[in-house]
Design a protein around this motif. Structure first.
Motif, PDB file in Angstrom:
ATOM      1  N   THR A   1      -7.708  19.372  24.073  1.00 43.78           N
ATOM      2  CA  THR A   1      -6.608  19.118  24.993  1.00 43.78           C
ATOM      3  C   THR A   1      -5.496  18.434  24.219  1.00 43.78           C
ATOM      4  O   THR A   1      -5.724  17.434  23.541  1.00 43.78           O
TER       5      THR A   1
ATOM      6  N   TRP B   1       3.271  18.790  24.543  1.00 45.75           N
ATOM      7  CA  TRP B   1       2.853  19.526  23.356  1.00 45.75           C
ATOM      8  C   TRP B   1       2.085  20.762  23.802  1.00 45.75           C
ATOM      9  O   TRP B   1       0.992  20.668  24.340  1.00 45.75           O
ATOM     10  N   ILE B   2       2.667  21.944  23.573  1.00 44.85           N
ATOM     11  CA  ILE B   2       2.032  23.209  23.947  1.00 44.85           C
ATOM     12  C   ILE B   2       1.884  24.040  22.680  1.00 44.85           C
ATOM     13  O   ILE B   2       2.785  24.795  22.311  1.00 44.85           O
TER      14      ILE B   2
ATOM     15  N   LYS C   1      -7.524  30.284  25.567  1.00 50.59           N
ATOM     16  CA  LYS C   1      -6.538  29.384  26.168  1.00 50.59           C
ATOM     17  C   LYS C   1      -6.929  29.161  27.623  1.00 50.59           C
ATOM     18  O   LYS C   1      -6.943  30.087  28.421  1.00 50.59           O
TER      19      LYS C   1
ATOM     20  N   GLU D   1      -5.589  26.475  29.644  1.00 50.26           N
ATOM     21  CA  GLU D   1      -4.331  26.077  30.288  1.00 50.26           C
ATOM     22  C   GLU D   1      -3.288  26.042  29.187  1.00 50.26           C
ATOM     23  O   GLU D   1      -3.609  26.257  28.019  1.00 50.26           O
ATOM     24  N   SER D   2      -2.063  25.715  29.523  1.00 47.89           N
ATOM     25  CA  SER D   2      -1.019  25.706  28.493  1.00 47.89           C
ATOM     26  C   SER D   2      -1.318  24.711  27.377  1.00 47.89           C
ATOM     27  O   SER D   2      -0.942  24.938  26.227  1.00 47.89           O
ATOM     28  N   ASN D   3      -2.033  23.637  27.685  1.00 47.46           N
ATOM     29  CA  ASN D   3      -2.314  22.622  26.674  1.00 47.46           C
ATOM     30  C   ASN D   3      -3.816  22.429  26.405  1.00 47.46           C
ATOM     31  O   ASN D   3      -4.205  21.469  25.767  1.00 47.46           O
TER      32      ASN D   3
END
Length: 89
Positions: free
Chosen positions: A29, A39-40, A73, A75-77
Motif C-alpha cells: 500500500t 502516491w499512485i 492492482k 486499488e489505485s494505491n
C-alpha cells in the motif's frame, strides 16, 4: 518535503512444507503524508519496490532463480505481488 510511505501486509512467506518452493506474497500500500501528495505508482515502479522489500526476483529467471509470478492492482494505491523461489536441494 513529501513523505511517501509503503505499507507491507504479508499474506504468506517461506516454504509451506519441507522440500517445496518458497512463496512470498504481500500487499503493498502506497501512501503519502498528506492527501495532496497522493502516491499512485505504475506497475514498473511497483516491481522495483517489490524486488527490494518483498523478495529479490528476476524478470527472465534461470531455472534456479526466483520469479515474479503475479502482480495485481487492487486499488489505485494497493498492489498484490507473488514471488516464487524454486526449492533447491
Amino acid at each position: 518535503m513529501k513523505k511517501q510511505i509503503i505499507k507491507i501486509k504479508w499474506l504468506r512467506y517461506g516454504q509451506p512444507k519441507p522440500y517445496s518452493d518458497s512463496y512470498y506474497e504481500a500487499v503493498l500500500t502506497f501512501e503519502a503524508e498528506r492527501e495532496e501528495h497522493a502516491w499512485i505508482p505504475e506497475e514498473v515502479r511497483v516491481k522495483i519496490i517489490a524486488n527490494a522489500v518483498v523478495h529479490e526476483f528476476y524478470e527472465q529467471p534461470e531455472w534456479h532463480q526466483a520469479k515474479l509470478v503475479e502482480i495485481e492492482k487492487l486499488e489505485s494505491n494497493r498492489w498484490r505481488v507473488l514471488i516464487v523461489e524454486p526449492y533447491l536441494d
